[in-house]
Design a protein around this motif. Structure first.
Motif, PDB file in Angstrom:
ATOM      1  N   LEU A 163      19.400  65.502 -17.268  1.00 48.36           N
ATOM      2  CA  LEU A 163      20.424  65.940 -18.214  1.00 48.36           C
ATOM      3  C   LEU A 163      20.001  67.262 -18.840  1.00 48.36           C
ATOM      4  CD1 LEU A 163      21.219  62.610 -20.098  1.00 48.36           C
ATOM      5  CD2 LEU A 163      22.579  63.720 -18.317  1.00 48.36           C
ATOM      6  N   ARG A 164      20.986  68.131 -19.062  1.00 51.14           N
ATOM      7  CA  ARG A 164      20.730  69.420 -19.700  1.00 51.14           C
ATOM      8  C   ARG A 164      20.856  69.241 -21.217  1.00 51.14           C
ATOM      9  NH1 ARG A 164      24.549  72.201 -17.282  1.00 51.14           N
ATOM     10  NH2 ARG A 164      26.020  71.795 -18.962  1.00 51.14           N
ATOM     11  N   TRP A 165      19.889  69.759 -21.942  1.00 46.24           N
ATOM     12  CA  TRP A 165      19.855  69.672 -23.403  1.00 46.24           C
ATOM     13  C   TRP A 165      19.648  71.054 -23.991  1.00 46.24           C
ATOM     14  CZ3 TRP A 165      20.049  65.034 -26.248  1.00 46.24           C
ATOM     15  CH2 TRP A 165      20.046  63.864 -25.489  1.00 46.24           C
TER      16      TRP A 165
ATOM     17  N   CYS B  52      22.753  67.125 -26.215  1.00 45.85           N
ATOM     18  CA  CYS B  52      23.037  67.012 -24.795  1.00 45.85           C
ATOM     19  C   CYS B  52      24.228  67.899 -24.448  1.00 45.85           C
ATOM     20  CB  CYS B  52      23.330  65.569 -24.407  1.00 45.85           C
ATOM     21  SG  CYS B  52      23.633  65.380 -22.626  1.00 45.85           S
ATOM     22  N   THR B  53      24.057  68.757 -23.427  1.00 50.27           N
ATOM     23  CA  THR B  53      25.124  69.664 -23.007  1.00 50.27           C
ATOM     24  C   THR B  53      25.588  69.381 -21.582  1.00 50.27           C
ATOM     25  OG1 THR B  53      23.470  71.318 -22.364  1.00 50.27           O
ATOM     26  CG2 THR B  53      24.407  71.513 -24.571  1.00 50.27           C
ATOM     27  N   SER B  54      25.149  68.272 -21.004  1.00 49.71           N
ATOM     28  CA  SER B  54      25.603  67.873 -19.670  1.00 49.71           C
ATOM     29  C   SER B  54      26.895  67.071 -19.790  1.00 49.71           C
ATOM     30  CB  SER B  54      24.556  66.998 -18.971  1.00 49.71           C
ATOM     31  OG  SER B  54      23.458  67.764 -18.561  1.00 49.71           O
ATOM     32  N   VAL B  55      27.847  67.379 -18.927  1.00 55.03           N
ATOM     33  CA  VAL B  55      29.108  66.644 -18.924  1.00 55.03           C
ATOM     34  C   VAL B  55      28.836  65.204 -18.517  1.00 55.03           C
ATOM     35  CG1 VAL B  55      31.384  66.480 -17.859  1.00 55.03           C
ATOM     36  CG2 VAL B  55      30.424  68.718 -18.421  1.00 55.03           C
ATOM     37  N   GLY B  56      29.383  64.282 -19.254  1.00 54.95           N
ATOM     38  CA  GLY B  56      29.193  62.865 -18.971  1.00 54.95           C
ATOM     39  C   GLY B  56      29.152  62.068 -20.261  1.00 54.95           C
ATOM     40  N   ARG B  57      28.670  60.864 -20.141  1.00 57.54           N
ATOM     41  CA  ARG B  57      28.657  59.928 -21.259  1.00 57.54           C
ATOM     42  C   ARG B  57      27.808  60.411 -22.436  1.00 57.54           C
ATOM     43  NH1 ARG B  57      27.585  54.301 -18.948  1.00 57.54           N
ATOM     44  NH2 ARG B  57      25.796  55.426 -18.213  1.00 57.54           N
ATOM     45  N   SER B  58      26.784  61.199 -22.170  1.00 58.69           N
ATOM     46  CA  SER B  58      25.881  61.646 -23.234  1.00 58.69           C
ATOM     47  C   SER B  58      26.262  62.997 -23.835  1.00 58.69           C
ATOM     48  CB  SER B  58      24.451  61.732 -22.701  1.00 58.69           C
ATOM     49  OG  SER B  58      23.988  60.453 -22.335  1.00 58.69           O
ATOM     50  N   LEU B  59      27.336  63.618 -23.384  1.00 53.75           N
ATOM     51  CA  LEU B  59      27.735  64.928 -23.880  1.00 53.75           C
ATOM     52  C   LEU B  59      27.884  64.911 -25.402  1.00 53.75           C
ATOM     53  CD1 LEU B  59      28.670  67.841 -23.297  1.00 53.75           C
ATOM     54  CD2 LEU B  59      30.993  66.957 -23.142  1.00 53.75           C
ATOM     55  N   GLY B  60      27.186  65.812 -26.063  1.00 57.60           N
ATOM     56  CA  GLY B  60      27.264  65.917 -27.515  1.00 57.60           C
ATOM     57  C   GLY B  60      26.322  65.009 -28.276  1.00 57.60           C
TER      58      GLY B  60
END
Length: 90
Positions: free
Chosen positions: A68-70, A24-32
């Motif tokens: 979300l961007r991945w 996951c490359t979207s800023v937020g809770r799922s980043l990374g």
């Protein structure tokens, strides 16, 4: 390119055959957050993956899922050739 470590070869082998890793490359809770179609090898780390990517043995393609961007990371043609050179695949 330097000689690959066992962890690096193991990661290339796990990505051989169409497997991939999604990051996951979207800023937020799922980043990374990392998900994988296949079981990741024991010695997997982001630094192992980054080294392979830097040397051109992995490629990435971006996609969107649920807003979300991945980044989807998979083995490159150069990575496949390297596995053949070291005798890891036929």
């Amino acid at each position: 390119m330097e000689k690959l470590s066992h962890n690096q070869v193991d990661l290339l082998m796990s990505l051989h055959g169409g497997n991939h890793i999604d990051i996951c490359t979207s800023v937020g809770r799922s980043l990374g957050k990392i998900t994988s179609k296949a079981t990741l090898p024991y010695g997997f780390s982001k630094s192992v993956m980054n080294s392979l990517y830097t040397w051109g043995l992995l490629v990435e393609k971006e996609f969107l899922d649920c807003g979300l961007r991945w980044s989807r990371v998979s083995i490159s043609t150069k990575g496949m050739l390297h596995l053949k050179e070291v005798g890891a695949i036929l």
